[in-house]
Design an enzyme around this catalytic site. Structure first.
Site, short mmCIF file in Angstrom:
data_model
loop_
_atom_site.label_atom_id
_atom_site.label_comp_id
_atom_site.label_asym_id
_atom_site.label_seq_id
_atom_site.Cartn_x
_atom_site.Cartn_y
_atom_site.Cartn_z
N SER A 248 0.83 -1.21 0.00
CA SER A 248 0.00 0.00 0.00
C SER A 248 0.85 1.25 0.00
CB SER A 248 -0.93 0.08 1.21
OG SER A 248 -1.75 -1.06 1.30
N ASP A 320 7.75 -8.28 11.55
CA ASP A 320 7.73 -9.73 11.73
C ASP A 320 6.90 -10.07 12.97
OD1 ASP A 320 8.21 -12.41 11.69
OD2 ASP A 320 10.37 -12.29 12.03
N ASP A 323 6.91 -16.55 13.65
CA ASP A 323 8.18 -17.27 13.58
C ASP A 323 7.91 -18.76 13.37
OD1 ASP A 323 10.25 -15.21 14.18
OD2 ASP A 323 9.10 -15.03 16.04
N PRO A 456 15.55 -13.72 13.09
CA PRO A 456 14.15 -14.10 12.86
C PRO A 456 13.82 -14.40 11.41
CG PRO A 456 14.32 -11.73 13.16
CD PRO A 456 15.68 -12.28 13.42
#
Length: 794
Positions: A248, A320, A323, A456
């Site tokens: 977006s 994030d 996981d 991560p």
């Protein structure tokens, strides 16, 4: 011969009668936009005016009556879409589509969205306004379900009507939240690359955030072991009958940046294209409340909206919030998994999936302390060590109903920010502007830090007690900017600046759009509504021009065929535009595909490479990796006793691109215009059946724009003759606080999801041409241009 003619005439007459009967039946399914309807549970007569684009303007004595009317009119235009979206999270698509939807159902059941919804509803304040207004909306939906017309899709698929519940609302928000998450699409691929080739190969992919130079400025003045996970989950989302959010743009200009001295608000959320589209527009007006909003199917409160006091919209934060953990079974007991304190029993959830025209399927979902084991939920991923999916949305308290209600009922900027703070997932950039000259950018999401050294972007160790340690941050640490000194806020899914020296982990998009937006905004201080409307459809990419110039330096200009010389000259003159009659984007896009293929596929393999093409890391690597002469990716590992160089790979890619275009589009390179290859079709879930396609689908159309320009019309790089546009602006909105009654919007196709409605596709041509229409809130004007539907109290 006479007998044959007679039989033929009878047959034609039979077909004509059947066609007339079918057309007559379809006419009975049209939405009702005028007249009177008697419904229960409203206190006074409520009037709905449908404007010239089918947007309902609801005038009621109180909010409860307005919400009941909203539910009814929303259902009559979008009941089929509501039915689809409420079935995804609880795994009920197989009930209507059969075994082809079974993979989808297994996966989403495994995530536990439905269980999270049940828990959230149990904790909801039943005396609170969010609950009461949501129930009034659902009452309106269910009254239409009971008394209104049946959508043709229900008849074709034999769907039994069942009442909508609050759990359906939560499940819808849960599905949309999952579609924002990126970890499951990227982490398995990155893990495979690291395991096979080492850390050196990761540098050019920018997972250390070194490839994110244009960042959102914060102002606090206020061995193919895992690739099947990534491939399968991406495929599930791409084939979902309800489109996922992707990206977006948004920017909000303070008075010092506008010609009128009032705030200008712009937003265009990027979502996978579908028919019907994502948003349903509705305007509610009653004595204590007014909002012109954009609603997801089957949800009571708008995610985008404005009134005379403020406007808000969203983009994806790309942080994030999920996981993947590699677990370890007890070798002596497969019902246990390893933890730092010993082996623990898996929790088992048993669910039954009803399958149309087949036997039901019993699904047993194993869960660890981190989340569900996804091996058995994904096809072709049954032989590896168990991998669990840990997701903030299902682990933290769910206040999504309170949040969305608060955003649409805020009395001031402080109340609005409090509503944002309720959202733990997904991570969103929520944009704000108001009539009091405030502009702001807030991020939602429960953010956290991991232990130092834990990456991560990789599949983590679920057994060491280190990788899963999370230090949750107070909401005050979330990136934001309120009335910054540079006089605007924006977001385009790019990375924010650090806070306290910490880079928030995420799957941020490259700087291309951010650079273009900030360059345009910084260099002008008298923006008008017309100016920003042109900016919303801007097709220029300065980054692509820089990439081209870098590539042309390497290509051997003296060793080119006729078509190659033409292509070289076209690229050399390119200003980065991606308009329908441009030739350069056709050549550039094909060149980029072959460059990517020749650079990455030998190491990744064909399956992983195709998945790589669908990731954000691919997009952000192009501009930087092409400059890196010493990148290890240049060498083709399949060639023995030879080490390829950047020059060899790029020259090969250029020649392959031109040859491909010559075979596909002819020998005159100057005729390879963008409109011949860049096209969009808005697809209905039943449009995949050839018989239904002309009735349900909208298009195919030529469309301007490309990947990662402001007019972000997205496709996957390939060697196909057409680049099928999958996603783009789901709406374009401009709210002008100097002239609030003349704010603008547009949808890709139309307001209604009913193929017999005049508003099924009446905005398609305007959207493609970059045009807009009014978001009307002046009652006098609305009455003059609208049909009138009156709800009478029973």
């Amino acid at each position: 011969m006479k007998k044959f003619k007679k039989v033929l005439l009878i047959f034609i007459s039979f077909i004509a009668v059947i066609s007339l009967l079918l057309y007559g039946y379809l006419l009975t399914t049209k939405p009702k936009y005028e007249g009177e309807i008697s419904i229960k549970n409203i206190s006074k007569e409520t009037t709905v005016y449908f404007d010239d684009y089918g947007v309902p303007h609801i005038y009621a004595d109180n909010q409860k009556d307005a919400m009941t009317a909203l539910g009814y009119v929303h259902a009559q235009d979008r009941l089929w879409q509501m039915e689809l979206i409420r079935r995804i999270a609880p795994g009920k698509l197989s009930e209507i589509f059969g075994t082809r939807a079974l993979k989808n159902d297994k996966f989403f059941i495994g995530l536990g969205i439905e269980e999270n919804s049940e828990k959230a509803i149990a904790q909801l304040d039943k005396n609170g306004k969010p609950y009461q207004m949501a129930m009034a909306y659902l009452d309106g939906v269910n009254q239409y379900l009971e008394n209104g017309k049946t959508p043709i899709e229900f008849t074709i698929l034999g769907i039994k009507k069942e009442k909508f519940t609050l759990k359906d609302v939560y499940n819808t928000f849960g599905y949309m939240s999952f579609s924002f998450a990126m970890a499951q699409k990227t982490d398995p691929l990155i893990t495979d690359i690291k395991n096979q080739y080492g850390e050196e190969y990761l540098k050019d992919l920018g997972i250390d955030y070194s490839l994110n130079p244009t960042r959102l400025k914060i102002s606090k003045e206020q061995a193919q072991q895992y690739i099947e996970i990534s491939k399968s989950i991406t495929t599930l989302l791409e084939n979902s009958p309800v489109p996922p959010f992707i990206g977006s743009n948004s920017w909000v200009l303070s008075p010092k940046k506008t010609k009128t001295g009032k705030v200008l608000f712009c937003n265009d959320p990027h979502i996978e294209y579908s028919q019907p589209g994502t948003w349903y527009e509705a305007h509610i007006s009653c004595p204590e409340y007014e909002m012109y909003g954009y609603y997801l199917a089957g949800t009571p409160f708008p995610l985008l909206g404005h009134n005379r006091d403020y406007a808000y919209g969203l983009t994806m934060f790309e942080n994030d919030d999920a996981d993947l953990f590699q677990e370890e079974n007890n070798p002596k007991n497969e019902n246990q998994y390893k933890t730092v304190t010993g082996f623990e029993n898996y929790k088992i959830r048993t669910k039954t999936i009803k399958v149309k025209d087949s036997t039901s399927v019993i699904l047993k979902v194993k869960e660890t302390q981190h989340g569900p084991i996804i091996n058995d939920l994904i096809a072709d991923f049954k032989t590896q060590k168990p991998v669990s999916f840990s997701w903030i949305y299902t682990q933290q308290p769910n206040k999504i109903l309170d949040a969305v209600y608060s955003l649409s009922r805020a009395k001031n900027i402080a109340e609005f920010q409090k509503g944002v703070s309720y959202i733990v997932a997904p991570g969103l950039n929520i944009m704000y502007g108001d009539a009091k000259n405030n502009v702001a950018w807030f991020t939602s999401g429960k953010l956290y830090k991991l232990e130092k050294g834990v990456n991560p972007n990789l599949i983590l160790n679920g057994t060491n007690g280190i990788d899963d340690k999370k230090q949750f941050l107070d909401y005050s640490k979330n990136p934001s900017a309120i009335n910054p000194s540079w006089n605007y806020v924006y977001s385009s899914n790019n990375m924010p600046e650090t806070i306290d020296g910490y880079n928030y982990p995420g799957y941020y998009l490259p700087e291309d759009r951010a650079r273009r937006i900030t360059n345009l905004l910084d260099n002008k201080s008298d923006w008008s509504k017309d100016d920003v409307s042109k900016m919303l459809t801007d097709n220029r990419s300065p980054v692509s021009v820089e990439v081209v110039q870098e590539l042309l330096l390497v290509i051997k200009a003296n060793d080119l065929s006729k078509q190659e010389k033409q292509a070289y000259e076209v690229l050399g003159k390119w200003n980065g535009s991606n308009n329908l009659n441009d030739v350069a984007p056709t050549i550039y896009t094909k060149l980029i595909y072959f460059y990517l293929k020749n650079t990455y596929q030998d190491e990744m393999g064909e399956i992983s490479f195709k998945q790589f093409l669908k990731t954000h890391i691919m997009k952000q690597s192009i501009a930087f990796q092409t400059k890196n002469i010493n990148s290890p990716w240049w060498d083709n590992i399949d060639t023995k006793n030879k080490k390829e160089t950047r020059n060899e790979i790029l020259n090969l890619s250029f020649k392959q691109a031109v040859l491909s275009l010559k075979n596909q589009l002819g020998t005159d390179a100057n005729s390879w215009t963008w409109n011949k290859v860049h096209k969009v079709e808005y697809k209905h879930p039943l449009g995949s059946v050839a018989l239904f396609k002309p009735f349900f689908n909208v298009g195919k159309f030529e469309i301007s724009g490309t990947n990662e320009v402001i007019n972000n019309t997205m496709f996957d790089y390939s060697d196909e003759i057409e680049h099928v546009v999958k996603a783009g602006p789901s709406t374009r909105r401009i709210v002008d606080f100097s002239d609030i009654e003349n704010s603008w919007s547009i949808l890709p196709t139309g307001q209604s999801g009913n193929p017999m409605s005049a508003h099924y596709n009446d905005q398609a041509e305007m959207y493609l041409q970059g045009k807009f229409r009014k978001m009307k809130i002046n009652k006098e004007e609305i009455i003059k241009t609208s049909t009138k539907l009156v709800f009478k109290a029973k």
